[in-house]
Design a protein around this motif. Structure first.
Motif, short mmCIF file in Angstrom:
data_model
loop_
_atom_site.label_atom_id
_atom_site.label_comp_id
_atom_site.label_asym_id
_atom_site.label_seq_id
_atom_site.Cartn_x
_atom_site.Cartn_y
_atom_site.Cartn_z
N SER A 45 0.83 -1.21 0.00
CA SER A 45 0.00 0.00 0.00
C SER A 45 0.86 1.26 0.00
O SER A 45 2.05 1.24 0.33
N PHE A 46 0.24 2.35 -0.39
CA PHE A 46 0.91 3.66 -0.37
C PHE A 46 -0.14 4.73 -0.14
O PHE A 46 -1.36 4.48 -0.26
N ALA A 47 0.31 5.93 0.21
CA ALA A 47 -0.60 7.07 0.39
C ALA A 47 0.15 8.34 0.00
O ALA A 47 1.26 8.59 0.46
N LEU A 48 -0.49 9.10 -0.88
CA LEU A 48 0.05 10.41 -1.26
C LEU A 48 -0.88 11.45 -0.63
O LEU A 48 -2.01 11.66 -1.10
N LYS A 49 -0.41 12.07 0.42
CA LYS A 49 -1.27 12.97 1.20
C LYS A 49 -0.96 14.43 0.90
O LYS A 49 0.14 14.76 0.48
N GLY A 50 -1.93 15.27 1.20
CA GLY A 50 -1.74 16.72 1.12
C GLY A 50 -1.78 17.28 -0.28
O GLY A 50 -1.24 18.36 -0.55
N LEU A 51 -2.41 16.57 -1.20
CA LEU A 51 -2.46 17.02 -2.61
C LEU A 51 -3.48 18.14 -2.78
O LEU A 51 -4.59 18.09 -2.23
N PRO A 52 -3.14 19.14 -3.58
CA PRO A 52 -4.16 20.12 -3.95
C PRO A 52 -5.20 19.43 -4.84
O PRO A 52 -4.84 18.52 -5.60
N PRO A 53 -6.45 19.80 -4.75
CA PRO A 53 -7.45 19.19 -5.62
C PRO A 53 -7.04 19.35 -7.09
O PRO A 53 -6.50 20.39 -7.49
N GLY A 54 -7.27 18.30 -7.87
CA GLY A 54 -6.87 18.38 -9.28
C GLY A 54 -6.82 17.01 -9.92
O GLY A 54 -7.17 16.00 -9.31
#
Lengths: 261, 320
Positions: free
Chosen positions: A218-227
């Motif tokens: 598993s992985f998680a990419l957090k804190g992304l601006p909406p897009g």
């Protein structure tokens, strides 16, 4: 040839020989100066109230090659007392197909946003004649601290193509070198030429949206601006896969990718 | 005589150095010591033995042998300068010294610049020239050369006798081709094309590779080169043995050359079939040097009549 001329020739050749022995490059500078990777525009501030997340799982379908034992007899200092026999790390696949050590990152979609590099170093350790971790990510300008925790010599050889290649010696236990990368590069292979089985991969990006899959894939990419983003997954033997994903404010979306041989 | 024996020692040690260099590239240890001329910051000769682990064993040993060979060549050049009456032989000593110094610098540069192909190939190519120079020096210092291999009265009587021009030309061409083939091998080695064609004697099951890229082309060129060299060696040695079979100085290197080429082709095949096993691979490198050196000896001996019977007994008496 006259005797006098012979003497001059011989003297000149011997002088060159002595200078060759006396001069030379010596060991490369162990710490590279901080990168000039400072963003030209002010760094983007991500509003936590609207930040989105992309999570997911990377799998492997099929029968993965079995991990091969590593012969470390060329350096008796590598053996770790009580440690299990060392094996290759290219294919670490769980019982349910979970694929470990996949570098997942936002390849496209961030536009012209810039991101400040953290001052906290990322650590790449050499322990038991292995790189720990095997795959890691770092930002341009962020310090990479390379440690030698082994009672033996290592050379840290980064085979970068976009950044400057370097090869630094760490002959003593406890030595640390700091290196910073100047431009993004996915991936920079690291190897130790003393211990041919030692290798590692460093993903260098100009943003903080990357992760490495764990044992559960598993992985998680957090804190992304909406897009809308292109997510790429990279594996050292299986290549890359990409997937598009669109996330709204505070939204979490799941992405799944499956590699095959 | 002592100088001749010393020159033989230098030539032999140069062959050992080439084998050690082959081990470095065959084991991928070229960058296991990242600094030069120091070794992990130590002065080369004080590097602790207990730290000679992994790839360092090959790279550092290569550097130690190279330093020893360099020192021996310095002695040889000085000795020739002091004791050798023939100016052209003294000059060979100076050239050997300059070549080995250049070779050391190339070795250092290739480490500091992370093994660029061109520098590494030049390092491999110059190593063979240093070997060839030391062999030539040993040869022209040998008692046989000095006595012009005891030519018969009939030969001596023919003042214009310049040897067999056919043998001279074909032997010279063979030696040059062998060197070109060695350079092709070095290019294959340093561009990592050694297994670009994974089968032998065919190429992907065919006589001509069905697919091509730069590495396959380099690899195939080396195989074609081997065929050409083997043909030239058979032609040269066949001519030498047929027309000059009674002359030991030509018969012996001819037979040796044939045997070495057979061994070399076998080692080349085994290198591919074993997946570049490092000992086999390194033996292939040093046997290539032996083929080159033997062909050179045959060529020089074939050309011996062209060299003057210059004041042999008088001048050589005090040389060694």
């Amino acid at each position: 040839m006259s005797g006098r001329f012979s003497i001059r020739c011989l003297s000149a050749a011997m002088t060159v020989a002595l200078l060759t022995a006396a001069c030379g490059g010596g060991q490369p500078d162990s710490s590279t100066p901080a990168a000039t990777g400072a963003p030209a525009t002010p760094p983007t501030t991500i509003e936590s109230a609207t930040a989105a997340t992309v999570t997911g799982k990377i799998s492997f379908a099929g029968t993965a090659p079995a991990a091969a034992p590593i012969k470390m007899t060329s350096d008796p200092n590598c053996a770790q007392p009580g440690a299990p026999p060392a094996t290759t790390e290219a294919f670490l696949v769980g019982s349910g197909g979970e694929l470990q050590n996949v570098f997942v990152y936002v390849k496209d979609g961030l536009g012209n946003r810039t991101f400040a590099a953290p001052s906290t170093p990322v650590v790449l350790n050499q322990q038991g004649c292995h790189y720990l971790p095997h795959v890691l990510g770092i930002q341009v300008g962020q310090p990479l601290e390379i440690r030698n925790d082994d009672a033996t010599l290592h050379n840290v050889h980064a085979l970068a193509t976009q950044n400057a290649e370097f090869n630094q010696g760490q002959p003593l236990k406890g030595m640390k070198n700091i290196h910073t990368f100047t431009t993004k590069e996915v991936m920079v292979p690291f190897k130790c030429d003393v211990h041919g089985w030692m290798n590692s991969f460093v993903g260098v990006l100009d943003h903080p949206f990357f992760a490495v899959t764990g044992a559960d894939g598993s992985f998680a990419l957090k804190g992304l601006p909406p897009g809308t983003y292109t997510i790429e997954a990279w594996h050292e033997k299986l290549g890359t896969q990409t997937q598009m994903v669109t996330v709204g404010e505070k939204e979490t979306k799941d992405v799944a990718m499956t590699f095959k041989l | 005589m002592l100088l001749y024996l010393f020159a033989l020692l230098v030539a032999t040690s140069t062959a050992v150095l080439i084998f050690a260099g082959g081990l470095v590239t065959s084991t991928g240890s070229g960058l296991s010591v990242p600094d030069w001329p120091t070794t992990y910051g130590w002065f080369m000769f004080t590097f602790p033995l207990d730290k000679m682990v992994g790839g360092i064993r090959y790279e550092h040993t290569h550097r130690l042998i190279a330093s020893t060979v360099g020192f021996l060549i310095v002695i040889l050049a000085v000795w020739l300068w002091r004791a050798e009456p023939r100016a052209w032989v003294r000059r060979m000593g100076y050239v050997a010294l300059a070549a080995v110094v250049t070779q050391g610098i190339l070795g250092g540069i290739t480490v500091l610049w992370y093994l660029p192909d061109l520098v590494s190939i030049a390092h491999a190519g110059l190593a063979q020239l240093v070997f060839c120079l030391t062999i030539s020096i040993a040869l022209v210092l040998s008692p046989g050369w000095k006595s012009a291999y005891e030519p018969s009265r009939a030969v001596k009587a023919r003042a214009a006798y310049n040897g067999d021009p056919v043998l001279q030309r074909i032997a010279l061409a063979t030696t040059i081709l062998i060197y070109v083939q060695i350079l092709a091998g070095a290019t294959m080695r340093h561009t990592d094309a050694g297994l670009a064609i994974p089968d032998f004697p065919f190429a992907f099951g065919r006589l001509i590779p069905p697919v091509w890229d730069a590495k396959i082309a380099i690899h195939f060129a080396h195989r074609v080169g081997a065929l050409i060299v083997a043909s030239m060696v058979i032609a040269t040695t066949g001519h030498a043995l047929y027309h000059h079979g009674r002359r030991g100085e030509l018969r012996r290197p001819s037979i040796l050359l044939l045997a070495l080429v057979a061994v070399q082709i076998t080692l080349g095949a085994l290198t591919v079939l074993s997946g570049k096993q490092f000992i086999i691979n390194s033996l292939h490198v040093v046997t290539g040097a032996a083929v080159f050196g033997t062909s050179l000896v045959l060529t020089l001996r074939a050309h011996r009549p062209r060299f003057a019977f210059d004041a042999a007994p008088r001048a050589y008496g005090s040389a060694a």
